[in-house]
Design an enzyme around this catalytic site. Sequence first.
Site, PDB file in Angstrom:
ATOM      1  N   ASP A  55       0.857  -1.200   0.000  1.00  0.00           N
ATOM      2  CA  ASP A  55       0.000   0.000   0.000  1.00  0.00           C
ATOM      3  C   ASP A  55       0.883   1.236   0.000  1.00  0.00           C
ATOM      4  OD1 ASP A  55      -2.064  -1.785   0.428  1.00  0.00           O
ATOM      5  OD2 ASP A  55      -1.993  -1.507   2.608  1.00  0.00           O
TER       6      ASP A  55
HETATM    7  N1  URA Z   1      -0.764  -5.964   3.993  1.00  0.00           N
HETATM    8  C1  URA Z   1      -1.307  -4.722   3.987  1.00  0.00           C
HETATM    9  O1  URA Z   1      -2.339  -4.508   4.593  1.00  0.00           O
HETATM   10  N2  URA Z   1      -0.681  -3.777   3.295  1.00  0.00           N
HETATM   11  C2  URA Z   1       0.460  -3.953   2.643  1.00  0.00           C
HETATM   12  O2  URA Z   1       0.993  -3.015   2.047  1.00  0.00           O
HETATM   13  C3  URA Z   1       1.015  -5.245   2.670  1.00  0.00           C
HETATM   14  C4  URA Z   1       0.382  -6.237   3.347  1.00  0.00           C
END
Ligand code: URA
Length: 238
Positions: free
Chosen positions: A102
């Site tokens: 993310d």
């Molecule tokens: N899980 C998440 O919630 N976000 C990420 O970026 C990676 C794994």
Amino acid sequence: MRLQKFLAHAGVASRRASEEIIYSGRVTVDGRIVADPARDVTADDDVRVDGRSVAPAADTVVFALNKPAGVVSTAKDTHRRETVVDLVPAGGRRLYPVGRLDAETTGLILLTDDGDLADLLTHPRYEVEKVYIAEVSGGPVGGETVEALRSGVQLDDGPTLPAGVELLNPQLLRITLREGRKRQVRRMCEAVDHPVLSLRRVKLGPLDVGRLKPGEWRALEATEVDALRAAPRRDHAR
Ligand code: URA
């Protein structure tokens, strides 16, 4: 490929400096001095600088990047935000991220032009381990919550697989996943009423983020790439 480019790709020197090296008569191709930077060479030619053999550049490259917050992990962003690809010098190659983090997640992400490797590391079938450090809100995390996260929680796209979960301090979790669903760690923590405050990936298969600071990157060595290639089989065999 032009001799000058061959030397630069192989890491001998920059393109410009490689040109100088060639002009100065230090380069031989198949035993003969070649002073023309445009001379065409292939991986089969015996190219030497000062008598030392130059191995052709690897066909593909893999970079490890410690992704800073706010950078997106797509190859191109439709909103023109900075992407992980912008942070790594591609040297004319078309690099793309291996999997996604993310925008607000920091930590280890790989970039490569090796599609097979990317597939090995991201395909759900291979269940390659990913390790995250999550700081969570909602008060101290209890033992039952840790157990629930370990055994699997219900998300709107189905239950999660068993996960490794360690409590590093009452609001800091080390979570090891073998799957990589969208926003999975955030959704898992939310499902147990401990929304994530910050999230960092510290490991992917055998590779640790190590000493890379946010925004820093490095090209992986061949042995590290081999270990990554072996990760699906090894992790899967456990
Ligand atoms: N899980 C998440 O919630 N976000 C990420 O970026 C990676 C794994």
